[in-house]
Write a protein that holds these residues in place. Structure first.
Motif, PDB file in Angstrom:
ATOM      1  N   LYS A 137     -23.353 -17.000  16.855  1.00 37.27           N
ATOM      2  CA  LYS A 137     -23.851 -17.932  17.857  1.00 37.27           C
ATOM      3  C   LYS A 137     -23.722 -17.314  19.240  1.00 37.27           C
ATOM      4  CE  LYS A 137     -21.324 -21.330  18.991  1.00 37.27           C
ATOM      5  NZ  LYS A 137     -20.487 -22.529  18.989  1.00 37.27           N
ATOM      6  N   LYS A 138     -24.560 -16.331  19.525  1.00 37.97           N
ATOM      7  CA  LYS A 138     -24.504 -15.660  20.814  1.00 37.97           C
ATOM      8  C   LYS A 138     -25.861 -15.738  21.485  1.00 37.97           C
ATOM      9  CE  LYS A 138     -20.812 -15.402  21.258  1.00 37.97           C
ATOM     10  NZ  LYS A 138     -19.973 -15.681  22.406  1.00 37.97           N
ATOM     11  N   GLY A 139     -25.909 -15.378  22.768  1.00 40.59           N
ATOM     12  CA  GLY A 139     -27.127 -15.434  23.543  1.00 40.59           C
ATOM     13  C   GLY A 139     -27.225 -16.780  24.227  1.00 40.59           C
ATOM     14  N   PHE A 140     -27.629 -17.776  23.500  1.00 42.60           N
ATOM     15  CA  PHE A 140     -27.583 -19.143  24.012  1.00 42.60           C
ATOM     16  C   PHE A 140     -26.690 -19.951  23.084  1.00 42.60           C
ATOM     17  CE2 PHE A 140     -28.869 -23.526  24.383  1.00 42.60           C
ATOM     18  CZ  PHE A 140     -28.907 -23.701  25.750  1.00 42.60           C
ATOM     19  N   ALA A 175     -13.219 -22.448  25.301  1.00 40.09           N
ATOM     20  CA  ALA A 175     -13.113 -21.052  24.871  1.00 40.09           C
ATOM     21  C   ALA A 175     -14.289 -20.276  25.437  1.00 40.09           C
ATOM     22  CB  ALA A 175     -13.113 -20.969  23.347  1.00 40.09           C
ATOM     23  N   SER A 176     -14.008 -19.107  25.998  1.00 38.52           N
ATOM     24  CA  SER A 176     -15.052 -18.413  26.751  1.00 38.52           C
ATOM     25  C   SER A 176     -15.144 -16.922  26.424  1.00 38.52           C
ATOM     26  CB  SER A 176     -14.802 -18.585  28.249  1.00 38.52           C
ATOM     27  OG  SER A 176     -15.691 -17.812  29.027  1.00 38.52           O
ATOM     28  N   ASP A 221     -15.549 -22.987  36.054  1.00 32.16           N
ATOM     29  CA  ASP A 221     -14.503 -22.052  36.443  1.00 32.16           C
ATOM     30  C   ASP A 221     -14.537 -20.779  35.602  1.00 32.16           C
ATOM     31  OD1 ASP A 221     -12.236 -21.823  38.392  1.00 32.16           O
ATOM     32  OD2 ASP A 221     -11.110 -21.378  36.559  1.00 32.16           O
ATOM     33  N   HIS A 222     -15.138 -20.826  34.409  1.00 34.50           N
ATOM     34  CA  HIS A 222     -15.219 -19.640  33.561  1.00 34.50           C
ATOM     35  C   HIS A 222     -16.177 -18.613  34.167  1.00 34.50           C
ATOM     36  CE1 HIS A 222     -12.795 -20.586  30.079  1.00 34.50           C
ATOM     37  NE2 HIS A 222     -13.345 -21.777  29.972  1.00 34.50           N
ATOM     38  N   SER A 223     -15.902 -17.342  33.880  1.00 33.29           N
ATOM     39  CA  SER A 223     -16.786 -16.267  34.346  1.00 33.29           C
ATOM     40  C   SER A 223     -17.650 -15.703  33.223  1.00 33.29           C
ATOM     41  CB  SER A 223     -15.953 -15.136  34.956  1.00 33.29           C
ATOM     42  OG  SER A 223     -15.042 -14.605  34.007  1.00 33.29           O
ATOM     43  N   GLY A 224     -17.576 -16.335  32.039  1.00 31.52           N
ATOM     44  CA  GLY A 224     -18.413 -15.953  30.908  1.00 31.52           C
ATOM     45  C   GLY A 224     -18.910 -17.186  30.185  1.00 31.52           C
ATOM     46  N   GLY A 225     -19.847 -16.987  29.273  1.00 29.39           N
ATOM     47  CA  GLY A 225     -20.376 -18.100  28.499  1.00 29.39           C
ATOM     48  C   GLY A 225     -19.274 -18.816  27.725  1.00 29.39           C
ATOM     49  N   ILE A 226     -19.504 -20.082  27.431  1.00 29.47           N
ATOM     50  CA  ILE A 226     -18.512 -20.920  26.748  1.00 29.47           C
ATOM     51  C   ILE A 226     -18.984 -21.195  25.331  1.00 29.47           C
ATOM     52  CG2 ILE A 226     -17.252 -23.113  26.797  1.00 29.47           C
ATOM     53  CD1 ILE A 226     -17.838 -23.132  29.859  1.00 29.47           C
ATOM     54  N   SER A 227     -18.164 -20.838  24.348  1.00 28.45           N
ATOM     55  CA  SER A 227     -18.544 -20.964  22.942  1.00 28.45           C
ATOM     56  C   SER A 227     -18.042 -22.235  22.288  1.00 28.45           C
ATOM     57  CB  SER A 227     -18.013 -19.763  22.141  1.00 28.45           C
ATOM     58  OG  SER A 227     -18.703 -18.593  22.487  1.00 28.45           O
ATOM     59  N   ASP A 228     -16.961 -22.827  22.812  1.00 31.46           N
ATOM     60  CA  ASP A 228     -16.372 -23.977  22.123  1.00 31.46           C
ATOM     61  C   ASP A 228     -15.573 -24.809  23.104  1.00 31.46           C
ATOM     62  OD1 ASP A 228     -15.875 -25.599  19.943  1.00 31.46           O
ATOM     63  OD2 ASP A 228     -14.387 -24.295  19.024  1.00 31.46           O
ATOM     64  N   ILE A 229     -15.435 -26.092  22.780  1.00 35.47           N
ATOM     65  CA  ILE A 229     -14.606 -27.018  23.558  1.00 35.47           C
ATOM     66  C   ILE A 229     -13.935 -28.003  22.607  1.00 35.47           C
ATOM     67  CG2 ILE A 229     -15.719 -26.939  25.825  1.00 35.47           C
ATOM     68  CD1 ILE A 229     -16.538 -29.736  23.433  1.00 35.47           C
ATOM     69  N   ALA A 230     -12.895 -28.656  23.075  1.00 34.81           N
ATOM     70  CA  ALA A 230     -12.236 -29.701  22.294  1.00 34.81           C
ATOM     71  C   ALA A 230     -11.594 -30.705  23.242  1.00 34.81           C
ATOM     72  CB  ALA A 230     -11.175 -29.096  21.370  1.00 34.81           C
ATOM     73  N   TRP A 231     -11.615 -31.980  22.825  1.00 40.71           N
ATOM     74  CA  TRP A 231     -10.934 -33.049  23.554  1.00 40.71           C
ATOM     75  C   TRP A 231      -9.482 -33.144  23.107  1.00 40.71           C
ATOM     76  CZ3 TRP A 231     -13.056 -36.042  27.376  1.00 40.71           C
ATOM     77  CH2 TRP A 231     -14.453 -36.154  27.442  1.00 40.71           C
ATOM     78  N   SER A 232      -8.603 -33.524  24.032  1.00 45.17           N
ATOM     79  CA  SER A 232      -7.259 -33.929  23.643  1.00 45.17           C
ATOM     80  C   SER A 232      -7.328 -35.305  23.001  1.00 45.17           C
ATOM     81  CB  SER A 232      -6.323 -33.963  24.856  1.00 45.17           C
ATOM     82  OG  SER A 232      -6.750 -34.944  25.794  1.00 45.17           O
ATOM     83  N   ALA A 237     -22.452 -24.367  27.142  1.00 50.09           N
ATOM     84  CA  ALA A 237     -23.498 -23.394  26.829  1.00 50.09           C
ATOM     85  C   ALA A 237     -23.165 -22.065  27.487  1.00 50.09           C
ATOM     86  CB  ALA A 237     -24.860 -23.910  27.291  1.00 50.09           C
ATOM     87  N   ALA A 238     -24.078 -21.112  27.350  1.00 48.71           N
ATOM     88  CA  ALA A 238     -23.863 -19.769  27.875  1.00 48.71           C
ATOM     89  C   ALA A 238     -24.004 -19.702  29.391  1.00 48.71           C
ATOM     90  CB  ALA A 238     -24.840 -18.796  27.223  1.00 48.71           C
ATOM     91  N   ASP A 239     -24.319 -20.823  30.042  1.00 50.30           N
ATOM     92  CA  ASP A 239     -24.450 -20.818  31.502  1.00 50.30           C
ATOM     93  C   ASP A 239     -23.107 -20.988  32.208  1.00 50.30           C
ATOM     94  OD1 ASP A 239     -23.873 -23.451  31.033  1.00 50.30           O
ATOM     95  OD2 ASP A 239     -25.759 -24.254  31.782  1.00 50.30           O
ATOM     96  N   ARG A 240     -21.990 -20.938  31.423  1.00 50.98           N
ATOM     97  CA  ARG A 240     -20.620 -20.963  31.962  1.00 50.98           C
ATOM     98  C   ARG A 240     -20.186 -22.335  32.450  1.00 50.98           C
ATOM     99  NH1 ARG A 240     -21.024 -15.407  35.668  1.00 50.98           N
ATOM    100  NH2 ARG A 240     -22.043 -14.132  34.075  1.00 50.98           N
ATOM    101  N   MET A 241     -20.973 -23.357  32.197  1.00 51.08           N
ATOM    102  CA  MET A 241     -20.646 -24.693  32.682  1.00 51.08           C
ATOM    103  C   MET A 241     -20.359 -25.650  31.534  1.00 51.08           C
ATOM    104  SD  MET A 241     -23.226 -25.290  35.906  1.00 51.08           S
ATOM    105  CE  MET A 241     -24.733 -25.009  34.970  1.00 51.08           C
TER     106      MET A 241
END
Length: 296
Positions: free
Chosen positions: A2-5, A65-66, A45-56, A24-28
């Protein structure tokens, strides 16, 4: 892979908020109200694309995760970065909180799984988990176990406290693993592989119990999940632009949702309502909310 977009989306488990978060890969990271579709906030705040997130578990925090090799912990209300977790030596591909939200598990292109202390922001354990990219990592319902999956074709179950590998799930075909997740009751593990197959494994015996097929998964790490709000179902995205819903017990395709114009990479089910969110790849770039409407 799952890279690129990249798309990832996940429902807030706190029913008072009913938010959905999209990366998404737009770092937001963008947060939307899942009920009325209104935009709420953007976290940057990330300087790279974001591949995953999770709620507490209390829905106050997010972790992300970036490709910048870090994990960030966010205060959802203020949008502030509370902690930046550093240690992975390559892209961080997957991340999850434990049910108590005291620990985070992450997996990376560096083939390692790391367990982090949320309060102090330090790495507690480094697990030399796989021989290729770790594509998914997930805690069971009480947080005592972690399951990890990798493009090396293996799924492994780990003891959270000791970091010991308790079991390895091996399929004779050994296809790259695109996604893994414990069932809500912790008894089973859902494993997606890049031969267009989903399998349900018994987490105690390590036996494969059921196989779900019909979707297409050969290129991307596609999310799948359980739906338990109105019957028991398995839900997955697909590279044929559809969302597939299988009856958990008889393995039959109960419904195929059409409407996206590119591969559906992410799906998430509302915790109490019969609603599914889906996000699609680069030629689509939309999130759709699907709600079951009973026939009269």
């Amino acid at each position: 892979m799952k890279k690129g977009f990249e798309w990832n989306l996940e429902y807030d488990s706190n029913l008072r908020i009913n938010s959905i978060v999209i990366t998404a890969a737009d770092r937001m990271i963008k947060i939307w109200n899942a009920l009325d579709g209104q935009y709420e906030n953007t976290l940057v705040d990330h300087s790279g694309g974001i591949s995953d997130i999770a709620w507490s578990s209390d829905s106050r925090y997010l972790c992300s995760a970036s490709d910048d090799k870090t994990i960030k912990i966010w205060d959802v209300v203020t949008g502030e970065v509370l902690k930046t977790l550093k240690g992975h030596t390559n892209y961080v591909f997957c991340v999850n909180f434990n049910p108590q939200s005291s620990l985070i598990v992450s997996g990376s292109y560096d083939c390692h799984v790391r367990i982090w202390d949320v309060r102090v922001g330090q790495c507690l354990k480094v697990l030399p988990a796989h021989s290729d990219t770790v594509t998914a990592a997930h805690f069971n319902r009480d947080g005592t176990l972690i399951v990890s999956g990798s493009t090396d074709g293996l799924c492994r179950i780990w003891d959270t406290q000791s970091g010991q590998c308790l079991k390895t799930l091996v399929d004779e075909n050994s296809q790259p693993v695109s996604f893994v997740k414990f069932s809500p009751n912790g008894k089973y593990i859902l494993v997606g592989t890049m031969d267009s197959t989903l399998r349900l494994w018994d987490s105690q015996t390590g036996r494969s119990l059921k196989t779900y097929a019909g979707h297409v998964n050969e290129k991307y790490c596609i999310f799948s999940t359980f739906s338990v709000t109105s019957g028991k179902y398995v839900v997955s995205g697909s590279e044929d632009h559809c969302i597939y819903i299988w009856n958990l017990t008889n393995k039959e395709v109960a419904q195929k949702l059409e409407g996206h114009t590119d591969a559906v990479l992410a799906v998430s089910c509302h915790p109490t309502q019969n609603i599914i969110a889906s996000g699609a790849h680069a030629n689509d770039k939309t999130v759709k909310i699907w709600k079951h409407v009973p026939l009269n």
